[in-house]
Design an enzyme around this catalytic site. Sequence first.
Site, PDB file in Angstrom:
ATOM      1  N   ASP A  27       2.850  23.892 -12.526  1.00 48.92           N
ATOM      2  CA  ASP A  27       3.342  22.837 -13.345  1.00 48.92           C
ATOM      3  C   ASP A  27       1.842  22.211 -14.486  1.00 48.92           C
ATOM      4  O   ASP A  27       1.418  21.334 -14.215  1.00 48.92           O
ATOM      5  CB  ASP A  27       3.129  21.562 -12.140  1.00 48.92           C
ATOM      6  CG  ASP A  27       3.657  20.011 -12.676  1.00 48.92           C
ATOM      7  OD1 ASP A  27       3.855  20.409 -14.179  1.00 48.92           O
ATOM      8  OD2 ASP A  27       3.780  19.360 -11.836  1.00 48.92           O
ATOM      9  N   LYS A  66      -6.812   8.455  -7.028  1.00 43.81           N
ATOM     10  CA  LYS A  66      -4.812   8.055  -6.865  1.00 43.81           C
ATOM     11  C   LYS A  66      -4.812   7.875  -5.899  1.00 43.81           C
ATOM     12  O   LYS A  66      -4.751   7.690  -4.623  1.00 43.81           O
ATOM     13  CB  LYS A  66      -4.267  10.281  -7.004  1.00 43.81           C
ATOM     14  CG  LYS A  66      -4.851  10.241  -8.516  1.00 43.81           C
ATOM     15  CD  LYS A  66      -4.583  11.600  -8.746  1.00 43.81           C
ATOM     16  CE  LYS A  66      -4.285  12.126 -10.029  1.00 43.81           C
ATOM     17  NZ  LYS A  66      -4.118  13.579  -9.796  1.00 43.81           N
ATOM     18  N   GLU A  84      -0.699   3.631 -14.697  1.00 39.60           N
ATOM     19  CA  GLU A  84       0.715   2.303 -13.491  1.00 39.60           C
ATOM     20  C   GLU A  84       1.572   3.062 -13.200  1.00 39.60           C
ATOM     21  O   GLU A  84       2.678   3.702 -14.964  1.00 39.60           O
ATOM     22  CB  GLU A  84       0.566   1.303 -13.455  1.00 39.60           C
ATOM     23  CG  GLU A  84       1.347   0.259 -11.767  1.00 39.60           C
ATOM     24  CD  GLU A  84       0.405  -0.833 -12.258  1.00 39.60           C
ATOM     25  OE1 GLU A  84      -0.047  -1.187 -13.523  1.00 39.60           O
ATOM     26  OE2 GLU A  84       0.805  -2.056 -11.207  1.00 39.60           O
ATOM     27  N   GLY A  85       2.465   3.601 -12.722  1.00 35.68           N
ATOM     28  CA  GLY A  85       3.955   4.111 -12.344  1.00 35.68           C
ATOM     29  C   GLY A  85       5.225   2.952 -12.007  1.00 35.68           C
ATOM     30  O   GLY A  85       4.541   1.517 -11.308  1.00 35.68           O
ATOM     31  N   THR A  86       6.094   3.507 -11.217  1.00 36.28           N
ATOM     32  CA  THR A  86       6.532   2.588 -10.637  1.00 36.28           C
ATOM     33  C   THR A  86       5.635   2.612  -9.181  1.00 36.28           C
ATOM     34  O   THR A  86       5.799   1.466  -8.012  1.00 36.28           O
ATOM     35  CB  THR A  86       8.184   3.268 -10.173  1.00 36.28           C
ATOM     36  OG1 THR A  86       8.159   4.641  -9.725  1.00 36.28           O
ATOM     37  CG2 THR A  86       9.072   2.963 -11.378  1.00 36.28           C
ATOM     38  N   PHE A  87       5.274   3.693  -8.171  1.00 39.65           N
ATOM     39  CA  PHE A  87       4.580   3.660  -7.201  1.00 39.65           C
ATOM     40  C   PHE A  87       3.328   3.786  -7.008  1.00 39.65           C
ATOM     41  O   PHE A  87       2.804   3.791  -5.831  1.00 39.65           O
ATOM     42  CB  PHE A  87       6.217   3.892  -5.502  1.00 39.65           C
ATOM     43  CG  PHE A  87       5.912   5.610  -6.318  1.00 39.65           C
ATOM     44  CD1 PHE A  87       7.110   6.343  -7.031  1.00 39.65           C
ATOM     45  CD2 PHE A  87       4.538   6.176  -5.605  1.00 39.65           C
ATOM     46  CE1 PHE A  87       7.354   7.576  -7.220  1.00 39.65           C
ATOM     47  CE2 PHE A  87       5.025   7.735  -5.823  1.00 39.65           C
ATOM     48  CZ  PHE A  87       6.133   7.827  -6.274  1.00 39.65           C
ATOM     49  N   GLY A  88       2.759   4.752  -8.342  1.00 40.78           N
ATOM     50  CA  GLY A  88       1.598   5.578  -7.956  1.00 40.78           C
ATOM     51  C   GLY A  88       0.651   4.907  -8.931  1.00 40.78           C
ATOM     52  O   GLY A  88       1.216   3.833  -9.753  1.00 40.78           O
ATOM     53  N   ARG A  89      -0.287   4.704  -8.623  1.00 37.58           N
ATOM     54  CA  ARG A  89      -0.901   4.100  -8.975  1.00 37.58           C
ATOM     55  C   ARG A  89      -2.854   5.186  -9.621  1.00 37.58           C
ATOM     56  O   ARG A  89      -3.245   5.523  -8.277  1.00 37.58           O
ATOM     57  CB  ARG A  89      -2.016   2.868  -8.205  1.00 37.58           C
ATOM     58  CG  ARG A  89      -0.521   1.706  -8.426  1.00 37.58           C
ATOM     59  CD  ARG A  89      -1.548   0.661  -9.815  1.00 37.58           C
ATOM     60  NE  ARG A  89      -0.966  -0.173  -9.746  1.00 37.58           N
ATOM     61  CZ  ARG A  89      -0.249  -1.579  -8.247  1.00 37.58           C
ATOM     62  NH1 ARG A  89      -1.011  -1.948  -7.399  1.00 37.58           N
ATOM     63  NH2 ARG A  89       1.009  -2.632  -9.041  1.00 37.58           N
ATOM     64  N   VAL A  90      -3.318   5.000 -10.755  1.00 39.42           N
ATOM     65  CA  VAL A  90      -4.544   5.766 -10.599  1.00 39.42           C
ATOM     66  C   VAL A  90      -5.786   4.529 -10.831  1.00 39.42           C
ATOM     67  O   VAL A  90      -5.521   3.433 -11.750  1.00 39.42           O
ATOM     68  CB  VAL A  90      -4.952   6.879 -11.678  1.00 39.42           C
ATOM     69  CG1 VAL A  90      -6.063   7.599 -11.871  1.00 39.42           C
ATOM     70  CG2 VAL A  90      -3.454   7.584 -11.611  1.00 39.42           C
TER      71      VAL A  90
END
Length: 545
Positions: free
Chosen positions: A403, A302, A278-284
């Site tokens: 990347d 994702k 989990e990030g600030t807006f991203g989720r896996v």
Amino acid sequence: MKPANKTWLILIFVSTIVTLSNGYLNLYLNLPEVQKLLGLEAELYYVRDGEINQYALNFVVPVPSKIDSLQFTWENVVGYPLPYSIDVSANSAALYPPQLNISATGNVPTSTQTFSISLPCTGLSAAEVNIVIKINISVTYENVTTLVLRRRKICTKLESVSGTQVLVDTMPSYSNSTNIFYFAVGTALVMILILALFIILFYVKNKKERRTVENNNRPTSSYLASMPRNTVNSTYNESFRSMPSYSLLDERSKDLQERIAELTVQRCRVRLSSVVMEGTFGRVYLGSYTTEDGKEETVIIKTVTDHASQVQISLLLQEGMSMYSLNNKNILSILRVSIEDHTAPFLLFPYKNTKNLKTFLQKCKLSPEGVSHTLTTQEVVDMSLQVIHGLQYLHKKHLLHKDLAARNCVVDDKLRVQIADNALSRDLFPSDYHCLGDNENRPVKWLAIESLLHKTFSTNSDIWSFGVLLWELTTLAQQPYIEIDPFEMAAYLKDGYRLAQPINCPDELFAVMAYCWAMSADERPTLVQLQVCLQEFYTQLTRYV
Ligand SMILES: *[C@@H]1O[C@H](CO)[C@@H](O)[C@H](O)[C@H]1NC(C)=O
Ligand SMILES: *[C@@H]1O[C@H](CO)[C@@H](O)[C@H](O)[C@H]1NC(C)=O
Ligand SMILES: *[C@@H]1O[C@H](CO)[C@@H](O)[C@H](O)[C@H]1NC(C)=O
């Protein structure tokens, strides 16, 4: 001459500075000698004021066939006599027995003296002759320090052709692919020799801030060289212009809509079970999806939260779709997309007990004796070979990754590695990306110098990033260049600095990395060379198990 399988003469050694107890002695190569052997304007100290430079001692200096004698300079700088004994051995009939012009035992002179060792080749056979020079210095009655210096003399065979003597060069002729590979490895080794030299010279230059470096307390960056060809900057723009530049996005975004349509699956067939990252807006998420024929498949999903902006959503789609329709065991290709009005898109990826490689590596580190095991060199080499395999496939499809990093790979329980896209990585691994004044959040510390400076990407810039990924594998995902400000990176790389050899990283692997970070893009190895090289190393490792 048998080409290079044994020439893994790798040179970047643990920095250990040993002090001769009270043995104040200087032993060095003087200016003309360094000039002659290495083409550089410097003195190279093996011992200065009694401090031994192990970097320099461990460095096997190649001696071209036309150089017939070596010179060393030394001096006793303490008030009492320092008895020495010296012995020179060579292991081949290609060389006459080496001759010294000082006696084999005596006292180190109290004024500067240069002595020489003659190394004439017999011309009877071609060989690389290892020469070992051992010098014992008796500091006190029973305290003897042995200094061991190594040289590798290239001897060529003299043949008479139509009455005249000609030198037959022993360099292999690069007529077939094996030889080309060996040539490449040879080139790499020459480069590493040069790098090592710069390290030594740097060491010599910085000798004044003398400090004891402990084995396990190595600086995280070492001074590598800007190549002697300082013309690189002016020429490499040109070489890039002529290189085909494929872009993951530009070429393929036009039919993004079509692709999404092709992969689309109704939302009701997707089930989310648990958040993996989990990030600030991203989720896996880990979840499942029901296929057309009613089977349930476990998938990684994702997506983004409701806070995500339109830009973030479209980036997720673009980047998540970059591995569309690729079929290779080392590539994680997108399986399905689910887009429903007013909700964030779901990107579905096949899941076979796979974890993010970066988090996996970090967990290895956290429990050194615990359940998860640390990686063996063999495993690291095997994993890097898989990455090469995946990257080869991508490049064959005219795709650049741009990347490549541990965070953008996945690994399963059997250490099978797949290269994934970089969707959400900026959010999930924020410390791996930096904005350099523009609005672009880039993986600064993984980027090749030309990508950093000019935003140019090529297969060779992916190779650079592969080198950093290999470094991550050997450090269990430490942050590269942690002490360097992202804004300083370009200058830092231009000055010739690179990542240091990780502790416990075999020289062979470090050689591969260093080779990937060549300043000039076309001096970096190709994937085929990397594959052959690492495969050979892998075979060597398995042979001795
Ligand atoms: C020899 O020198 C080393 C380094 O100073 C010292 O630790 C050691 O005790 C000495 N050994 C003898 C036998 O004097
Ligand atoms: C140096 O000393 C070691 C033992 O301390 C001995 O085995 C060796 O033969 C000596 N070498 C020379 C060149 O005297
Ligand atoms: C040994 O030979 C070198 C080069 O020929 C010379 O410069 C040096 O003075 C000689 N040293 C002694 C001790 O004769």
